[in-house]
Design a protein around this motif. Structure first.
Motif, PDB file in Angstrom:
ATOM      1  N   ALA A  22       7.398  12.983  26.324  1.00  0.00           N
ATOM      2  CA  ALA A  22       7.718  12.343  27.603  1.00  0.00           C
ATOM      3  C   ALA A  22       6.482  11.658  28.191  1.00  0.00           C
ATOM      4  O   ALA A  22       6.567  10.524  28.687  1.00  0.00           O
ATOM      5  CB  ALA A  22       8.270  13.377  28.582  1.00  0.00           C
ATOM      6  N   VAL A  23       5.336  12.350  28.144  1.00  0.00           N
ATOM      7  CA  VAL A  23       4.100  11.750  28.668  1.00  0.00           C
ATOM      8  C   VAL A  23       3.731  10.513  27.854  1.00  0.00           C
ATOM      9  O   VAL A  23       3.346   9.467  28.415  1.00  0.00           O
ATOM     10  CB  VAL A  23       2.958  12.785  28.636  1.00  0.00           C
ATOM     11  CG1 VAL A  23       1.622  12.121  28.971  1.00  0.00           C
ATOM     12  CG2 VAL A  23       3.246  13.918  29.615  1.00  0.00           C
ATOM     13  N   TYR A  24       3.856  10.613  26.535  1.00  0.00           N
ATOM     14  CA  TYR A  24       3.555   9.473  25.661  1.00  0.00           C
ATOM     15  C   TYR A  24       4.460   8.289  25.968  1.00  0.00           C
ATOM     16  O   TYR A  24       3.986   7.151  26.123  1.00  0.00           O
ATOM     17  CB  TYR A  24       3.717   9.908  24.206  1.00  0.00           C
ATOM     18  CG  TYR A  24       3.738   8.781  23.198  1.00  0.00           C
ATOM     19  CD1 TYR A  24       2.621   7.986  22.994  1.00  0.00           C
ATOM     20  CD2 TYR A  24       4.888   8.519  22.449  1.00  0.00           C
ATOM     21  CE1 TYR A  24       2.638   6.950  22.075  1.00  0.00           C
ATOM     22  CE2 TYR A  24       4.911   7.494  21.522  1.00  0.00           C
ATOM     23  CZ  TYR A  24       3.788   6.714  21.339  1.00  0.00           C
ATOM     24  OH  TYR A  24       3.810   5.685  20.428  1.00  0.00           O
ATOM     25  N   ALA A  25       5.770   8.537  26.091  1.00  0.00           N
ATOM     26  CA  ALA A  25       6.712   7.442  26.324  1.00  0.00           C
ATOM     27  C   ALA A  25       6.528   6.812  27.694  1.00  0.00           C
ATOM     28  O   ALA A  25       6.688   5.587  27.849  1.00  0.00           O
ATOM     29  CB  ALA A  25       8.146   7.964  26.180  1.00  0.00           C
ATOM     30  N   LEU A  26       6.189   7.610  28.703  1.00  0.00           N
ATOM     31  CA  LEU A  26       6.083   7.087  30.063  1.00  0.00           C
ATOM     32  C   LEU A  26       4.704   6.508  30.367  1.00  0.00           C
ATOM     33  O   LEU A  26       4.587   5.473  31.027  1.00  0.00           O
ATOM     34  CB  LEU A  26       6.406   8.196  31.075  1.00  0.00           C
ATOM     35  CG  LEU A  26       7.841   8.724  31.070  1.00  0.00           C
ATOM     36  CD1 LEU A  26       7.966   9.918  32.002  1.00  0.00           C
ATOM     37  CD2 LEU A  26       8.818   7.632  31.477  1.00  0.00           C
ATOM     38  N   ALA A  27       3.658   7.181  29.877  1.00  0.00           N
ATOM     39  CA  ALA A  27       2.307   6.823  30.319  1.00  0.00           C
ATOM     40  C   ALA A  27       1.647   5.741  29.475  1.00  0.00           C
ATOM     41  O   ALA A  27       0.924   4.894  30.016  1.00  0.00           O
ATOM     42  CB  ALA A  27       1.435   8.079  30.323  1.00  0.00           C
ATOM     43  N   VAL A  28       1.873   5.771  28.159  1.00  0.00           N
ATOM     44  CA  VAL A  28       1.128   4.851  27.284  1.00  0.00           C
ATOM     45  C   VAL A  28       1.324   3.382  27.649  1.00  0.00           C
ATOM     46  O   VAL A  28       0.350   2.643  27.788  1.00  0.00           O
ATOM     47  CB  VAL A  28       1.488   5.108  25.805  1.00  0.00           C
ATOM     48  CG1 VAL A  28       1.005   3.962  24.914  1.00  0.00           C
ATOM     49  CG2 VAL A  28       0.864   6.414  25.347  1.00  0.00           C
ATOM     50  N   PRO A  29       2.574   2.887  27.832  1.00  0.00           N
ATOM     51  CA  PRO A  29       2.709   1.468  28.179  1.00  0.00           C
ATOM     52  C   PRO A  29       2.025   1.098  29.490  1.00  0.00           C
ATOM     53  O   PRO A  29       1.538  -0.032  29.639  1.00  0.00           O
ATOM     54  CB  PRO A  29       4.238   1.285  28.293  1.00  0.00           C
ATOM     55  CG  PRO A  29       4.805   2.370  27.438  1.00  0.00           C
ATOM     56  CD  PRO A  29       3.876   3.529  27.613  1.00  0.00           C
ATOM     57  N   THR A  32      -2.263   1.707  28.974  1.00  0.00           N
ATOM     58  CA  THR A  32      -2.937   0.749  28.091  1.00  0.00           C
ATOM     59  C   THR A  32      -2.937  -0.658  28.655  1.00  0.00           C
ATOM     60  O   THR A  32      -3.784  -1.470  28.310  1.00  0.00           O
ATOM     61  CB  THR A  32      -2.265   0.728  26.709  1.00  0.00           C
ATOM     62  OG1 THR A  32      -0.888   0.361  26.849  1.00  0.00           O
ATOM     63  CG2 THR A  32      -2.357   2.100  26.042  1.00  0.00           C
ATOM     64  N   GLY A  33      -1.957  -0.947  29.502  1.00  0.00           N
ATOM     65  CA  GLY A  33      -1.862  -2.293  30.069  1.00  0.00           C
ATOM     66  C   GLY A  33      -1.454  -3.338  29.057  1.00  0.00           C
ATOM     67  O   GLY A  33      -1.627  -4.533  29.289  1.00  0.00           O
ATOM     68  N   THR A  34      -0.911  -2.893  27.920  1.00  0.00           N
ATOM     69  CA  THR A  34      -0.501  -3.815  26.858  1.00  0.00           C
ATOM     70  C   THR A  34       0.992  -4.075  26.937  1.00  0.00           C
ATOM     71  O   THR A  34       1.782  -3.137  27.073  1.00  0.00           O
ATOM     72  CB  THR A  34      -0.831  -3.233  25.478  1.00  0.00           C
ATOM     73  OG1 THR A  34      -2.230  -2.939  25.422  1.00  0.00           O
ATOM     74  CG2 THR A  34      -0.477  -4.205  24.369  1.00  0.00           C
ATOM     75  N   LEU A  63       2.005  -1.182  17.527  1.00  0.00           N
ATOM     76  CA  LEU A  63       3.087  -0.224  17.347  1.00  0.00           C
ATOM     77  C   LEU A  63       2.874   1.067  18.131  1.00  0.00           C
ATOM     78  O   LEU A  63       3.841   1.786  18.404  1.00  0.00           O
ATOM     79  CB  LEU A  63       3.264   0.106  15.866  1.00  0.00           C
ATOM     80  CG  LEU A  63       4.059  -0.921  15.057  1.00  0.00           C
ATOM     81  CD1 LEU A  63       4.094  -0.530  13.589  1.00  0.00           C
ATOM     82  CD2 LEU A  63       5.471  -1.050  15.595  1.00  0.00           C
ATOM     83  N   PHE A  64       1.635   1.381  18.497  1.00  0.00           N
ATOM     84  CA  PHE A  64       1.397   2.562  19.327  1.00  0.00           C
ATOM     85  C   PHE A  64       2.066   2.390  20.681  1.00  0.00           C
ATOM     86  O   PHE A  64       2.734   3.300  21.193  1.00  0.00           O
ATOM     87  CB  PHE A  64      -0.105   2.780  19.494  1.00  0.00           C
ATOM     88  CG  PHE A  64      -0.459   4.004  20.300  1.00  0.00           C
ATOM     89  CD1 PHE A  64      -0.244   5.271  19.791  1.00  0.00           C
ATOM     90  CD2 PHE A  64      -1.010   3.878  21.564  1.00  0.00           C
ATOM     91  CE1 PHE A  64      -0.563   6.407  20.529  1.00  0.00           C
ATOM     92  CE2 PHE A  64      -1.328   5.000  22.317  1.00  0.00           C
ATOM     93  CZ  PHE A  64      -1.116   6.268  21.793  1.00  0.00           C
ATOM     94  N   VAL A  65       1.908   1.208  21.263  1.00  0.00           N
ATOM     95  CA  VAL A  65       2.532   0.907  22.555  1.00  0.00           C
ATOM     96  C   VAL A  65       4.021   0.640  22.382  1.00  0.00           C
ATOM     97  O   VAL A  65       4.849   1.102  23.168  1.00  0.00           O
ATOM     98  CB  VAL A  65       1.839  -0.296  23.220  1.00  0.00           C
ATOM     99  CG1 VAL A  65       2.512  -0.645  24.548  1.00  0.00           C
ATOM    100  CG2 VAL A  65       0.366   0.000  23.434  1.00  0.00           C
TER     101      VAL A  65
END
Length: 278
Positions: A22-29, A32-34, A63-65
């Motif tokens: 959940a943190v990865y899906a919500l926070a990464v985009p 990262t600002g990408t 692909l990470f984002v």
């Protein structure tokens, strides 16, 4: 799954995994600002590295984002579908179980008829009428996954109808509507909560399958299904990472949800001997 009560560390691990997801899906985009849809063809098909942790796809998108964005979209769609399916199933099951008689028999025949239809095929027909429409995708999943919930809710209501407190409510002059709202709906509500959790993996796979077949979200919209569809062609070029990371996100998420769902089901639904005593 049946031994989860003896292995709480599995449930704790699954909850930890879901938290990370959940943190990865919500926070990464956001962090990262990408832009997940930002293309850079000069960076196409780059393998995982320090600058691109999951590598890039055919359009040079990170692909990470993009996997995080796709996971977020798939989870939101799956959650909406699971809640809608559970709500429909509980409503139909409570109605059939509470009214009984010919209404109960008619509703159950309808449930049998819908169960006889291949869910994926029915979903494809619905989505094909409105390709790329988010409402059509949600409807195709929600309207094909409520039947089992209805059966379970009906069984719970029929069991509750023979309880002494319900007979006391009838003798006190309570109407059918009041009895249903006050006693029967709460009796089936626990199964509705379990259904929402257990339907999540089904909804995620269903949405991913529709998008993989090109009938779900448009190709430029990140979801686990569209990422896997892109990976189908990329694998021919040796870009294995385009398949590995989205597929891993899909499998890990569904397995973790299944473990948590089984634990919640065990908490809410007593074992058969206990239910017989009640």
């Amino acid at each position: 799954m049946r031994n989860l009560r003896h292995r709480p560390h599995r449930v704790a691990g699954a909850i930890a995994v879901l938290t990370v997801i959940a943190v990865y899906a919500l926070a990464v985009p956001m962090l990262t600002g990408t832009n997940p849809g930002l293309t850079d063809f000069a960076a196409a098909y780059q393998p995982p590295s320090g600058s691109h942790r999951f590598g890039t796809d055919l359009a040079g998108r990170d692909l990470f984002v993009r996997t995080a964005a796709g996971l977020r979209v798939s989870l939101v769609i799956a959650a909406v579908c699971a809640v809608a399916s559970a709500a429909v199933g509980v409503a139909v099951g409570v109605t059939a179980g509470a009214l009984g008689g010919w209404i109960d028999r008619s509703v159950m025949r309808l449930v049998d008829g819908i169960n006889a239809l291949p869910h994926l095929l029915l979903g494809i027909v619905v989505v094909a009428l409105y390709p790329g429409n988010l409402v059509a995708i949600i409807a195709s999943i929600a309207l094909t996954h409520w039947t089992q919930v209805a059966r379970i809710a009906r069984a719970e209501v029929r069991a509750a109808r023979s309880a002494t407190y319900l007979e006391a409510a009838r003798l006190s002059g309570a109407t059918r509507t009041r009895i249903a709202i006050t006693h029967l709906v709460p009796a089936a509500a626990g199964q509705g909560i379990v259904a929402v959790i257990l339907l999540l993996p089904h909804a995620i796979w269903h949405e991913s399958t529709l998008s993989f077949l090109g009938l779900g979200l448009p190709p430029d919209q990140a979801s686990l299904g569209t990422l896997l569809q892109d990976a189908r062609a990329a694998m021919l070029t040796g870009a294995w990472w385009t398949l590995l990371f989205p597929a891993a996100a899909l499998i890990v998420t569904t397995l973790a949800v299944a473990v948590v769902g089984a634990a919640v089901d065990h908490r809410i639904t007593p074992p058969l001997p206990e239910r017989a005593i009640r």
